[in-house]
Design a protein around this motif. Structure first.
Motif, PDB file in Angstrom:
ATOM      1  N   TYR A  90       0.803  -1.222   0.000  1.00 64.31           N
ATOM      2  CA  TYR A  90       0.000   0.000   0.000  1.00 64.31           C
ATOM      3  C   TYR A  90       0.836   1.272   0.000  1.00 64.31           C
ATOM      4  O   TYR A  90       0.270   2.370   0.063  1.00 64.31           O
ATOM      5  CB  TYR A  90      -0.948  -0.014   1.202  1.00 64.31           C
ATOM      6  CG  TYR A  90      -1.931  -1.160   1.119  1.00 64.31           C
ATOM      7  CD1 TYR A  90      -2.930  -1.191   0.139  1.00 64.31           C
ATOM      8  CD2 TYR A  90      -1.847  -2.245   1.997  1.00 64.31           C
ATOM      9  CE1 TYR A  90      -3.814  -2.258   0.059  1.00 64.31           C
ATOM     10  CE2 TYR A  90      -2.730  -3.315   1.921  1.00 64.31           C
ATOM     11  CZ  TYR A  90      -3.705  -3.316   0.952  1.00 64.31           C
ATOM     12  OH  TYR A  90      -4.576  -4.375   0.855  1.00 64.31           O
ATOM     13  N   ALA A  91       2.150   1.151  -0.068  1.00 61.01           N
ATOM     14  CA  ALA A  91       2.999   2.350  -0.139  1.00 61.01           C
ATOM     15  C   ALA A  91       2.641   3.152  -1.381  1.00 61.01           C
ATOM     16  O   ALA A  91       2.523   2.614  -2.477  1.00 61.01           O
ATOM     17  CB  ALA A  91       4.465   1.934  -0.177  1.00 61.01           C
ATOM     18  N   GLY A  92       2.441   4.423  -1.217  1.00 60.34           N
ATOM     19  CA  GLY A  92       2.127   5.277  -2.350  1.00 60.34           C
ATOM     20  C   GLY A  92       0.677   5.278  -2.769  1.00 60.34           C
ATOM     21  O   GLY A  92       0.301   5.994  -3.702  1.00 60.34           O
ATOM     22  N   SER A  93      -0.161   4.503  -2.078  1.00 60.77           N
ATOM     23  CA  SER A  93      -1.583   4.451  -2.437  1.00 60.77           C
ATOM     24  C   SER A  93      -2.325   5.709  -1.992  1.00 60.77           C
ATOM     25  O   SER A  93      -3.373   6.049  -2.551  1.00 60.77           O
ATOM     26  CB  SER A  93      -2.248   3.222  -1.815  1.00 60.77           C
ATOM     27  OG  SER A  93      -2.342   3.370  -0.404  1.00 60.77           O
ATOM     28  N   GLY A  94      -1.799   6.377  -0.987  1.00 59.51           N
ATOM     29  CA  GLY A  94      -2.484   7.546  -0.442  1.00 59.51           C
ATOM     30  C   GLY A  94      -3.677   7.205   0.424  1.00 59.51           C
ATOM     31  O   GLY A  94      -4.368   8.098   0.905  1.00 59.51           O
ATOM     32  N   LEU A  95      -3.924   5.920   0.640  1.00 55.69           N
ATOM     33  CA  LEU A  95      -5.088   5.501   1.414  1.00 55.69           C
ATOM     34  C   LEU A  95      -4.769   5.393   2.897  1.00 55.69           C
ATOM     35  O   LEU A  95      -5.600   5.722   3.746  1.00 55.69           O
ATOM     36  CB  LEU A  95      -5.599   4.148   0.900  1.00 55.69           C
ATOM     37  CG  LEU A  95      -6.030   4.109  -0.565  1.00 55.69           C
ATOM     38  CD1 LEU A  95      -6.375   2.680  -0.973  1.00 55.69           C
ATOM     39  CD2 LEU A  95      -7.211   5.036  -0.815  1.00 55.69           C
TER      40      LEU A  95
END
Length: 255
Positions: A90-95
């Motif tokens: 989830y790195a960089g997902s912004g979630l």
């Protein structure tokens, strides 16, 4: 309703095993609207209680469809490989903007070797952690933070029945934050903490939808904080900690 944004740094999404009919994201949004909460940072109850990867994956879908929510990835201290896989996934997902760790469900105390290793892993990612605290274990956090200089930690429930020790721990550690949500409360606890801890380390959390936000709002209002400290607690500190100033102000303006 406040005349400024409110950021709830301790929320949950999903059903619990308690005798309560709560689980749909509509309930998160309902209580946020009822109490004027602009943004809520949530963890998946399923991830907290028994399946971290599965709950994190389901929460990612919820977060993508609900811009007023941000997520905590749940880290199970018994399964560092799964934690690292989710951090990379989830790195960089912004979630997701932080990591949630419970101590009771995985049965690992803050002083345990498993927790020490988990903190070391999360230090590599400069994570902001929300960790369950209850009683004297909050005093173990300054030592873990000293060993992991890139971490910032929120002591969930501000030590619960030992909020006095939480204040003691946070007063000497500027990367340790406190939030007041709890299923048990004592008169004067937020005032006691606010008198001893720098205002920059105070945050607002509700534990919703497990607990109605009325409890935390009541605790804070009972403290009769000066306006600047109250605003710092209700949103400005969280906005700085999680880089959420712009979305919080946008959500507040759109209410």
């Amino acid at each position: 309703m406040k005349n400024h944004p409110v950021i709830d740094v301790h929320g949950h999404w999903g059903p619990w095993f308690f005798a309560m009919d709560i689980g749909d994201v509509a309930e998160n949004l309902r209580v946020m609207d009822e109490w004027g909460i602009s943004l809520q940072i949530v963890s998946a109850s399923e991830a907290v209680t028994y399946d971290a990867p599965g709950g994190n994956a389901k929460l990612a879908e919820i977060l993508a469809a609900n811009p007023r929510l941000r997520g905590y990835l749940v880290a199970n201290p018994n399964d560092p490989a799964a934690t690292e896989a989710d951090l990379k996934r989830y790195a960089g997902s912004g979630l997701f903007c932080g990591v949630k760790i419970h101590t009771g469900y995985p049965r690992r105390e803050i002083s345990s070797p498993q927790m020490r290793d988990t903190f070391a892993l999360l230090d590599e990612y400069a994570a902001t952690i929300l960790i369950h605290t209850w009683g004297g274990d909050v005093l173990d956090l300054p030592g873990l933070l000293a060993a992991n200089p890139r971490l910032r930690v929120i002591a969930a429930h501000m030590g619960a029945n030992r909020w006095d020790l939480a204040a003691e721990a946070a007063r000497g550690c500027d990367r340790l934050y406190l939030e007041p949500s709890c299923s048990i409360t004592d008169a004067g606890q937020v005032a006691h903490v606010a008198a001893r801890v720098p205002a920059t380390q105070l945050l607002f959390g509700t534990d919703a939808t497990l607990i109605d936000p009325a409890v935390s709002f009541g605790l804070v209002e009972d403290a009769a904080l000066d306006p600047a400290t109250a605003e710092a607690l209700y949103w400005r500190n969280a906005a700085a900690l999680f880089d959420l100033a712009a979305p919080a102000q946008a959500a507040y303006a759109a209410r």
